[in-house]
Design a protein around this motif. Structure first.
Motif, PDB file in Angstrom:
ATOM      1  N   GLU A  78      36.617  51.010  46.520  1.00  0.00           N
ATOM      2  CA  GLU A  78      36.828  49.577  46.337  1.00  0.00           C
ATOM      3  C   GLU A  78      38.246  49.254  46.772  1.00  0.00           C
ATOM      4  O   GLU A  78      39.213  49.633  46.122  1.00  0.00           O
ATOM      5  CB  GLU A  78      36.622  49.178  44.869  1.00  0.00           C
ATOM      6  N   THR A  85      40.880  46.519  49.476  1.00  0.00           N
ATOM      7  CA  THR A  85      41.074  45.415  50.408  1.00  0.00           C
ATOM      8  C   THR A  85      42.566  45.127  50.470  1.00  0.00           C
ATOM      9  O   THR A  85      43.372  45.836  49.868  1.00  0.00           O
ATOM     10  CB  THR A  85      40.295  44.161  49.963  1.00  0.00           C
ATOM     11  N   THR A 143      45.270  43.238  48.975  1.00  0.00           N
ATOM     12  CA  THR A 143      45.346  42.595  47.666  1.00  0.00           C
ATOM     13  C   THR A 143      46.664  42.979  47.007  1.00  0.00           C
ATOM     14  O   THR A 143      47.570  43.485  47.662  1.00  0.00           O
ATOM     15  CB  THR A 143      44.127  42.991  46.808  1.00  0.00           C
ATOM     16  N   ASP A 174      47.656  48.575  49.586  1.00  0.00           N
ATOM     17  CA  ASP A 174      47.087  47.263  49.312  1.00  0.00           C
ATOM     18  C   ASP A 174      47.442  46.256  50.406  1.00  0.00           C
ATOM     19  O   ASP A 174      46.718  45.287  50.623  1.00  0.00           O
ATOM     20  CB  ASP A 174      47.593  46.761  47.951  1.00  0.00           C
ATOM     21  N   ARG A 194      41.822  41.598  31.883  1.00  0.00           N
ATOM     22  CA  ARG A 194      41.279  41.874  33.220  1.00  0.00           C
ATOM     23  C   ARG A 194      40.698  40.610  33.860  1.00  0.00           C
ATOM     24  O   ARG A 194      40.871  40.373  35.062  1.00  0.00           O
ATOM     25  CB  ARG A 194      40.204  42.972  33.115  1.00  0.00           C
ATOM     26  N   ASP A 200      45.789  44.969  41.462  1.00  0.00           N
ATOM     27  CA  ASP A 200      44.379  44.675  41.698  1.00  0.00           C
ATOM     28  C   ASP A 200      43.645  45.880  42.273  1.00  0.00           C
ATOM     29  O   ASP A 200      42.448  46.040  42.050  1.00  0.00           O
ATOM     30  CB  ASP A 200      44.224  43.480  42.634  1.00  0.00           C
ATOM     31  N   HIS A 214      42.204  38.468  37.401  1.00  0.00           N
ATOM     32  CA  HIS A 214      41.511  38.023  38.609  1.00  0.00           C
ATOM     33  C   HIS A 214      41.876  36.581  38.946  1.00  0.00           C
ATOM     34  O   HIS A 214      42.097  36.241  40.116  1.00  0.00           O
ATOM     35  CB  HIS A 214      39.996  38.168  38.428  1.00  0.00           C
ATOM     36  N   ARG A 226      40.236  47.019  40.602  1.00  0.00           N
ATOM     37  CA  ARG A 226      39.004  47.087  41.389  1.00  0.00           C
ATOM     38  C   ARG A 226      38.289  48.429  41.217  1.00  0.00           C
ATOM     39  O   ARG A 226      37.073  48.521  41.307  1.00  0.00           O
ATOM     40  CB  ARG A 226      39.296  46.866  42.871  1.00  0.00           C
ATOM     41  N   ASN A 227      39.068  49.474  40.989  1.00  0.00           N
ATOM     42  CA  ASN A 227      38.500  50.812  40.864  1.00  0.00           C
ATOM     43  C   ASN A 227      38.427  51.296  39.415  1.00  0.00           C
ATOM     44  O   ASN A 227      38.182  52.486  39.171  1.00  0.00           O
ATOM     45  CB  ASN A 227      39.316  51.794  41.709  1.00  0.00           C
ATOM     46  N   ASP A 228      38.641  50.362  38.461  1.00  0.00           N
ATOM     47  CA  ASP A 228      38.538  50.685  37.031  1.00  0.00           C
ATOM     48  C   ASP A 228      39.491  51.800  36.614  1.00  0.00           C
ATOM     49  O   ASP A 228      39.194  52.594  35.722  1.00  0.00           O
ATOM     50  CB  ASP A 228      37.105  51.065  36.658  1.00  0.00           C
TER      51      ASP A 228
END
Length: 803
Positions: free
Chosen positions: A733, A735, A737, A544, A779, A741, A783, A745-747
């Protein structure tokens, strides 16, 4: 037709041609070279009449002409002269044949020195055996056209170019008495890995390592184009190679007598220089980096073959690369030209009436294991010793309460690797390689025992550099891979540590190694070697901080496409399981083991004894993590593989235990990914009965996986319960972060997994609608929180297992 086969001047006195060879030596070396050339041509073309006892007829010619002639005469020349110096100087030597498509040459020479008949008793060293030798080459049921595992004396498959020199250095490390000659083709020299390999001299210790003698063979052409280095003026090429740190000795020509003399002188000069370098380092204590010698050999491509075919030049052009004379069966002119070509070697002088090589042909051949085809270094399992792995109890972490204490798994593994380094300090047969990442990957305990191999300049600010170091770092995954392959193939042990995303750089190299192992396992004379072990860390879920460029878990997919008898993939969920997996992998033989493990702090789940049992099973239910009572089948199975997916799965199980206590949840962890395959597809695979007992046949399975989710579907698509399988994993997915996260982002996060359970357990969607909504709300809050605070939610960051 070339007159290149004329014998040297007769007699036993000094030859009139300048050089170290007297007339007798010149005559016998030329005889050996001609015999090897004859055998090379015969393998490409003939299926009968090997000694030309009758005029060639179409039925003597193979229906499909396959093989590579162009490089073969040069390889035969080098092999002949290596025989001379090995015999005269009583050297232990190994040769790496970079232009591996010159298979006819290496096979021909192993037949001449007798090792081929010793390895394959039906291919005797006489006319009958020669007929078998010719027929089997590039023929159904026979041998490949490349230098392959079937070839005695070889550790290098030349089908893919670029790796000969890095393999040679790998073979030389910790082999102080070994000379590794390496023929580098000029086409191969254009590749990136080969270009980097010239720098390996900065890592070769003259005291504890052997010597590598590169022989850059410039014959001018690839399949259809000129080669870059062959078109450089000699002065420019010499400057390039000297800039790399070598001392080139140039041999150029197309007159056999002159080339024999010049090449013999070049070998003598280089070997004298190598002896001097090693003496100064070993006896005089010299620690300055030497300039190692090498040979630059320029000879015509397809030398001694047809000058022209159908009015077009062939010898010394790209047209000689493969089969210079095509359609020989159906073209009387080509058939006649082939016979002239073969007879120009004067086989009646080279083989007796029974087809056995004459005394002149064998005069330069060494005896016993000094023959290049018989060296035990090319059959490394003959030299391999068991790795002294210390007891794991010395390094295991205590697990008094699961999921409450954090350790860095690879740091724990570093202690074990350090112990192995200490245990092999005297015998020096274990190395760890990696691209500048040993400390980054938390393996710095190794430096308590050994330094990083380094022969170049050392500054006061440097740390852990050592002339005799056995940790090897260079920012080229190709060199790391090639060094380790050469090291393993010659009978030693090792580990390749890499960031997960960049293991893909050696995708193609590991392909070739897997193919080599698969073939070698079918050859009873090739003894098992130590497995090629990868530790992939700094993985996708904890990259990350570096971001999207460093996130790719697909190396596992690539490996699991390969031969199931060779490949193994392990995803240990914590420090003790990593120790157990590493212990198994480092002791194993003839595998490619991929271990994916994190370097960041992660929870301890299993004691060492539990870890050993779990790893032995490869996959199993963690009863302590679920809510089954044994009276009925579970309502849902939570599967997981990988350290972060395991943590998220257990956090989801924790939420379900607290909010839906009536739900029967089974938690299944998978360490050995091959366990998901059917038993008929992989030796580690589960039978349908085993799989159904673990995952059920008809209950929903929510599987949290470390990598790309479709791999799990591919592994289990034929199982009865596959329609009920839902996989969460990495879906590109990423970045820079926060750690949590990344999973959101990838569930793959715990809240998404709980929502998946609610969505897929029949009837639960209506009863647990409030819980599902609460999970979705967390969730959403996540964010907003990370954008304001830059850290994960407190309930995530501070979570521990409460089961």
């Amino acid at each position: 037709m070339s007159d290149a086969h004329a014998p040297a001047a007769p007699g036993t006195g000094r030859s009139a041609a300048p050089g170290p060879l007297d007339a007798a030596e010149l005559r016998t070396l030329d005889a050996h070279w001609r015999a090897a050339n004859y055998l090379s041509v015969g393998q490409i073309y003939l299926m009968a009449n090997p000694l030309l006892e009758a005029p060639l007829r179409p039925e003597h010619i193979k229906p499909r002409l396959l093989g590579h002639w162009g490089t073969s005469p040069g390889l035969n020349l080098v092999h002949t002269h290596l025989n001379r110096v090995v015999k005269a100087r009583e050297l232990d030597a190994l040769c790496i044949w970079g232009p591996g498509h010159g298979g006819p040459a290496v096979v021909a020479n192993s037949w001449l020195d007798g090792t081929y008949a010793e390895t394959y008793p039906d291919v005797t060293r006489d006319g009958e055996g020669m007929a078998r030798l010719f027929r089997q080459f590039s023929f159904p049921g026979g041998i490949p056209s490349h230098v392959a595992p079937e070839t005695p004396g070889s550790i290098h498959e030349g089908g893919e170019l670029g790796y000969s020199l890095t393999h040679a250095y790998g073979a030389a490390f910790d082999n102080p008495g070994l000379l590794v000659a390496c023929v580098v083709g000029d086409g191969e020299a254009e590749t990136g890995p080969l270009a980097a390999s010239w720098h390996a001299t900065k890592f070769l210790d003259p005291v504890h390592d052997g010597a590598v003698l590169p022989i850059l063979h410039l014959n001018g052409y690839k399949i259809a184009n000129p080669t870059v280095l062959a078109r450089l003026p000699e002065e420019e090429l010499d400057s390039l190679l000297r800039g790399y740190g070598h001392e080139p000795v140039h041999v150029t020509g197309d007159d056999p007598t002159a080339v024999h003399q010049a090449l013999a002188a070049a070998f003598d000069r280089c070997l004298d220089r190598i002896s001097d370098i090693q003496r100064r380092a070993r006896s005089d204590g010299r620690t300055d980096r030497p300039r190692w010698p090498m040979i630059v050999l320029r000879t015509p491509k397809g030398w001694t073959g047809p000058h022209e075919v159908d009015g077009k030049p062939v010898e010394n052009t790209w047209r000689s690369h493969q089969v210079p004379l095509a359609g020989v069966r159906d073209h009387p002119g080509h058939l006649r030209q082939l016979e002239e070509w073969l007879r120009s070697y004067r086989p009646e002088e080279l083989f007796d009436a029974q087809g056995r090589p004459t005394a002149d042909v064998l005069a330069c051949v060494p005896e016993g294991p000094r023959r290049l085809g018989a060296t035990p270094h090319a059959n490394g399992g003959l030299l391999l010793r068991d790795l002294p792995v210390p007891p794991l109890e010395r390094y295991a972490v205590e697990v008094d309460k699961r999921g409450t204490v954090l350790h860095e798994p690879t740091r724990v593994l570093g202690g074990l690797l350090s112990g192995i380094m200490a245990a092999t300090a005297e015998r020096r047969d274990f190395r760890v390689v990696g691209p500048d990442e040993t400390a980054s990957n938390r393996l710095e305990a190794l430096y308590d025992v050994t330094g990083k191999a380094w022969q170049a300049e050392v500054l006061d600010t440097d740390e852990h550099l050592a002339h005799d170091g056995r940790v090897m770092e260079v920012l080229s995954e190709h060199l790391c891979q090639g060094w380790l392959e050469g090291y393993l193939l010659t009978g030693r042990h090792g580990l390749f540590s890499s960031y997960e995303a960049f293991a893909h750089i050696v995708d193609s190299m590991v392909n070739q190694h897997i193919k080599w192992l698969r073939t070698a396992r079918r050859l009873p004379w090739r003894r098992p070697i130590a497995s090629l072990n990868y530790l992939l860390t700094s993985h996708v879920w904890r990259q990350d901080h570096n971001g999207f460029s460093h996130q790719d878990p697909g190396f596992v997919d690539h490996i699991l496409n390969k031969s199931p008898e060779v490949v193994r993939v392990y995803l240990p969920p914590d420090a003790n399981t990593l120790l157990s997996v590493a212990d198994h992998a480092l002791r194993s033989r003839d595998y490619v083991n991929v271990i994916v493990a994190g370097k960041q702090p992660s929870f301890d789940w299993l004691s060492l004894d539990e870890a050993r049992a779990h790893c032995a099973r490869g996959a199993g239910a963690w009863e302590w993590a679920g809510t089954e009572d044994g009276s009925r089948e579970p309502d849902v199975v939570l599967g997981c593989a990988g350290d972060v997916p395991t943590q998220e799965t257990l956090a989801a199980a924790d939420l379900l235990r607290r909010h839906l206590p009536e739900l029967a949840v089974r938690v299944v962890n998978v360490v050995d990914m091959a366990r998901l395959l059917p038993a008929g597809d992989h030796p580690h695979g589960m039978t349908d009965a085993e799989y159904d007992a673990l995952f059920t046949r008809d209950k929903p399975v929510i599987f949290a996986y470390h990598g790309y989710p479709w791999l799990i579907h591919r592994l289990g698509y034929r199982r009865a319960g596959h329609p009920n399988l839902h996989v969460r994993g990495y879906k590109e997915e990423g970045t820079t972060t926060t750690p949590f996260d990344m999973v959101v982002r990838n569930d793959l996060d715990r809240y998404r997994l709980v929502m998946d359970v609610i969505d897929r357990v029949p009837g639960l969607g209506v009863r647990a609608v409030a819980l599902r909504q609460a999970m979705a709300d967390v969730r959403t809050r996540h964010h907003s929180w990370i954008r304001e605070h830059g850290t994960d939610l407190p309930e995530v960051a501070d979570w521990t297992w409460s089961g």
